[in-house]
Design a protein around this motif. Structure first.
Motif, PDB file in Angstrom:
ATOM      1  N   ASP A 173     -17.626 -32.735 -23.969  1.00  0.00           N
ATOM      2  CA  ASP A 173     -16.551 -31.872 -23.990  1.00  0.00           C
ATOM      3  C   ASP A 173     -16.012 -30.995 -25.187  1.00  0.00           C
ATOM      4  N   ASN A 174     -16.567 -31.621 -26.329  1.00  0.00           N
ATOM      5  CA  ASN A 174     -16.076 -30.891 -27.450  1.00  0.00           C
ATOM      6  C   ASN A 174     -14.441 -31.537 -27.839  1.00  0.00           C
ATOM      7  N   SER A 175     -14.429 -32.606 -27.824  1.00  0.00           N
ATOM      8  CA  SER A 175     -12.876 -32.724 -27.357  1.00  0.00           C
ATOM      9  C   SER A 175     -12.510 -32.686 -29.340  1.00  0.00           C
ATOM     10  N   VAL A 176     -11.747 -33.119 -29.330  1.00  0.00           N
ATOM     11  CA  VAL A 176     -10.851 -33.563 -30.684  1.00  0.00           C
ATOM     12  C   VAL A 176     -10.321 -34.942 -31.306  1.00  0.00           C
ATOM     13  N   GLU A 177     -10.212 -35.321 -32.157  1.00  0.00           N
ATOM     14  CA  GLU A 177      -9.681 -36.759 -32.471  1.00  0.00           C
ATOM     15  C   GLU A 177      -8.233 -36.496 -33.142  1.00  0.00           C
ATOM     16  N   VAL A 178      -6.754 -36.105 -33.070  1.00  0.00           N
ATOM     17  CA  VAL A 178      -5.522 -35.897 -34.082  1.00  0.00           C
ATOM     18  C   VAL A 178      -5.832 -37.034 -35.042  1.00  0.00           C
ATOM     19  N   LEU A 179      -5.215 -36.951 -35.976  1.00  0.00           N
ATOM     20  CA  LEU A 179      -5.183 -38.429 -37.062  1.00  0.00           C
ATOM     21  C   LEU A 179      -3.508 -38.363 -37.168  1.00  0.00           C
ATOM     22  N   TYR A 180      -3.613 -36.577 -37.706  1.00  0.00           N
ATOM     23  CA  TYR A 180      -1.780 -36.646 -38.224  1.00  0.00           C
ATOM     24  C   TYR A 180      -1.713 -35.139 -37.892  1.00  0.00           C
ATOM     25  N   GLY A 181      -0.106 -35.300 -37.889  1.00  0.00           N
ATOM     26  CA  GLY A 181      -0.031 -34.256 -37.347  1.00  0.00           C
ATOM     27  C   GLY A 181      -0.301 -33.023 -35.860  1.00  0.00           C
ATOM     28  N   THR A 182       0.092 -31.935 -35.935  1.00  0.00           N
ATOM     29  CA  THR A 182      -0.255 -31.119 -34.694  1.00  0.00           C
ATOM     30  C   THR A 182      -1.581 -29.658 -34.139  1.00  0.00           C
ATOM     31  N   LEU A 183      -2.171 -30.195 -33.722  1.00  0.00           N
ATOM     32  CA  LEU A 183      -3.392 -29.041 -34.325  1.00  0.00           C
ATOM     33  C   LEU A 183      -2.764 -27.741 -33.700  1.00  0.00           C
ATOM     34  N   SER A 184      -2.851 -27.015 -33.849  1.00  0.00           N
ATOM     35  CA  SER A 184      -2.834 -25.355 -33.898  1.00  0.00           C
ATOM     36  C   SER A 184      -4.014 -24.879 -33.280  1.00  0.00           C
ATOM     37  N   GLU A 185      -4.558 -24.534 -32.320  1.00  0.00           N
ATOM     38  CA  GLU A 185      -5.695 -24.484 -31.456  1.00  0.00           C
ATOM     39  C   GLU A 185      -5.508 -22.817 -31.824  1.00  0.00           C
ATOM     40  N   GLN A 186      -4.661 -21.807 -31.970  1.00  0.00           N
ATOM     41  CA  GLN A 186      -5.266 -20.265 -32.660  1.00  0.00           C
ATOM     42  C   GLN A 186      -4.848 -20.582 -33.831  1.00  0.00           C
ATOM     43  N   LEU A 187      -5.728 -20.330 -34.587  1.00  0.00           N
ATOM     44  CA  LEU A 187      -5.051 -19.748 -35.759  1.00  0.00           C
ATOM     45  C   LEU A 187      -5.626 -18.626 -36.643  1.00  0.00           C
ATOM     46  N   GLU A 188      -4.765 -18.542 -37.817  1.00  0.00           N
ATOM     47  CA  GLU A 188      -5.710 -17.309 -38.191  1.00  0.00           C
ATOM     48  C   GLU A 188      -6.066 -17.828 -40.068  1.00  0.00           C
ATOM     49  N   LYS A 244     -11.493 -26.669 -28.482  1.00  0.00           N
ATOM     50  CA  LYS A 244     -11.742 -26.923 -27.117  1.00  0.00           C
ATOM     51  C   LYS A 244     -13.320 -25.661 -27.248  1.00  0.00           C
ATOM     52  N   LYS A 245     -13.832 -25.403 -28.144  1.00  0.00           N
ATOM     53  CA  LYS A 245     -15.188 -24.643 -28.318  1.00  0.00           C
ATOM     54  C   LYS A 245     -16.158 -25.164 -29.622  1.00  0.00           C
ATOM     55  N   GLN A 246     -16.985 -25.796 -29.548  1.00  0.00           N
ATOM     56  CA  GLN A 246     -18.303 -25.603 -29.728  1.00  0.00           C
ATOM     57  C   GLN A 246     -17.827 -25.333 -32.100  1.00  0.00           C
ATOM     58  N   ASN A 247     -18.103 -24.091 -32.473  1.00  0.00           N
ATOM     59  CA  ASN A 247     -17.850 -22.866 -33.484  1.00  0.00           C
ATOM     60  C   ASN A 247     -16.641 -22.364 -32.912  1.00  0.00           C
ATOM     61  N   SER A 248     -15.884 -22.350 -34.220  1.00  0.00           N
ATOM     62  CA  SER A 248     -14.946 -21.864 -34.481  1.00  0.00           C
ATOM     63  C   SER A 248     -14.188 -20.383 -34.463  1.00  0.00           C
ATOM     64  N   GLY A 249     -15.116 -20.017 -34.343  1.00  0.00           N
ATOM     65  CA  GLY A 249     -15.556 -18.511 -34.787  1.00  0.00           C
ATOM     66  C   GLY A 249     -15.766 -17.748 -35.659  1.00  0.00           C
ATOM     67  N   LEU A 250     -15.849 -18.677 -36.864  1.00  0.00           N
ATOM     68  CA  LEU A 250     -16.071 -18.148 -37.819  1.00  0.00           C
ATOM     69  C   LEU A 250     -17.377 -18.781 -38.565  1.00  0.00           C
ATOM     70  N   PHE A 251     -18.380 -18.206 -39.227  1.00  0.00           N
ATOM     71  CA  PHE A 251     -19.276 -19.421 -40.223  1.00  0.00           C
ATOM     72  C   PHE A 251     -19.196 -19.325 -41.421  1.00  0.00           C
TER      73      PHE A 251
END
Length: 310
Positions: free
Chosen positions: A93-108, A122-129
């Motif tokens: 399910d590609n789930s993430v565990e947030v330990l601190y703060g708030t995750l910004s899913e769309q990030l520049e 949400k995905k295995q790969n972030s969009g940049l290797f």
């Protein structure tokens, strides 16, 4: 089982200034750190992504969380870190565990002065290797006034680098149309006109005629997945690409051919290129970023440069 997290602790202790660009902080995948081979840690514009590639027992996970919680107490983390999270890459399910703060899913993020959009959580790969950083820098430095073909374009990182380097035209091809849409946004983030950029959501092996009509090209980039169910098997299908390559190239053209399978060495590409496209001459293998050190020089990413004889 004994496991030693001191290399991770050392990385955090040396992190006194927030990086201005996306950075691999810890690379266990290079097998230089016993018991940490399945862990990577990346700095992403104030968010810290810890990726665990294989399931570990609770003692190992507790030790990792302990390192991260200790880092949260440092002044740098409290001033510059907005989120720390663990990506459990082995979960379907590609789930993430947030330990601190708030995750910004769309990030520049920034890399080599260029902007890229990441999709996190949400995905295995972030969009940049990130290990391809030097490859994108090389393309930027070798694209001036060139017509570029970007095969397996994904989110068009090479295309962004090529246009930034003065390419006169780029053709991106990838079966994943959603990835190409993200690539289009990457260009827009950098203020690039899309007038001379094509985004083709096609199967490469059914598109040779179209690519040939749009060519010939001065620079071709081949960066396929190791395996893509139903569409690409590296050791079998790479030859099919190389066989057709010369018909796409201008005289004196350059090819950047890549492979990221630890089991496949550079010599495989050199031998196959010689067999299938004998007009191509091997020039060099690009160095990988120092952060991606591997105990086996052939174990990491291989980016090979070839030139077509005039």
């Amino acid at each position: 089982m004994h496991f030693d997290f001191s290399p991770v602790q050392q990385v955090f202790s040396h992190l006194t200034v927030p990086p201005s660009e996306v950075t691999r902080l810890f690379h266990g995948r290079g097998r230089c750190y016993p018991s940490l081979e399945q862990l990577t840690i990346d700095w992403l514009s104030g968010q810290i992504m810890c990726t665990v590639f294989k399931e570990h027992d609770e003692a190992w996970m507790a030790a990792l969380r302990g390192c991260l919680h200790a880092f949260m107490q440092t002044s740098l983390a409290q001033q510059a870190v907005t989120c720390i999270f663990i990506q459990h890459r082995y979960r379907t399910d590609n789930s993430v565990e947030v330990l601190y703060g708030t995750l910004s899913e769309q990030l520049e993020v920034m890399e080599n002065g260029l902007k890229f959009e990441l999709s996190l959580g949400k995905k295995q790969n972030s969009g940049l290797f990130f290990d391809m950083c030097n490859g994108r820098a090389w393309v930027k430095a070798h694209s001036d006034n060139k017509k570029v073909l970007n095969l397996f374009a994904y989110t068009c990182g090479f295309s962004v680098a090529a246009i930034a380097g003065g390419a006169k035209q780029v053709v991106n091809l990838d079966m994943a149309k959603a990835a190409l849409k993200q690539g289009r946004r990457n260009h827009q983030l950098n203020g690039h006109s899309l007038e001379n950029i094509s985004f083709l959501g096609h199967d490469l092996f059914k598109s040779w005629g179209k690519l040939r009509k749009m060519g010939p090209y001065d620079l071709v980039i081949i960066d396929p997945p190791t395996f893509q169910k139903g569409s690409f098997a590296l050791t079998k299908d790479y030859q099919r690409i190389l066989r057709r390559l010369p018909e796409l190239l201008n005289s004196g053209a350059t090819v950047l051919a890549c492979v990221n399978d630890p089991a496949v060495q550079s010599q495989f590409l050199i031998d196959e290129m010689h067999r299938e496209a004998p007009s191509m001459t091997f020039v060099e293998r690009l160095e990988n970023p120092i952060e991606f050190n591997d105990i086996d020089p052939q174990g990491g990413l291989k980016c090979l440069v070839f030139n077509k004889q005039s």
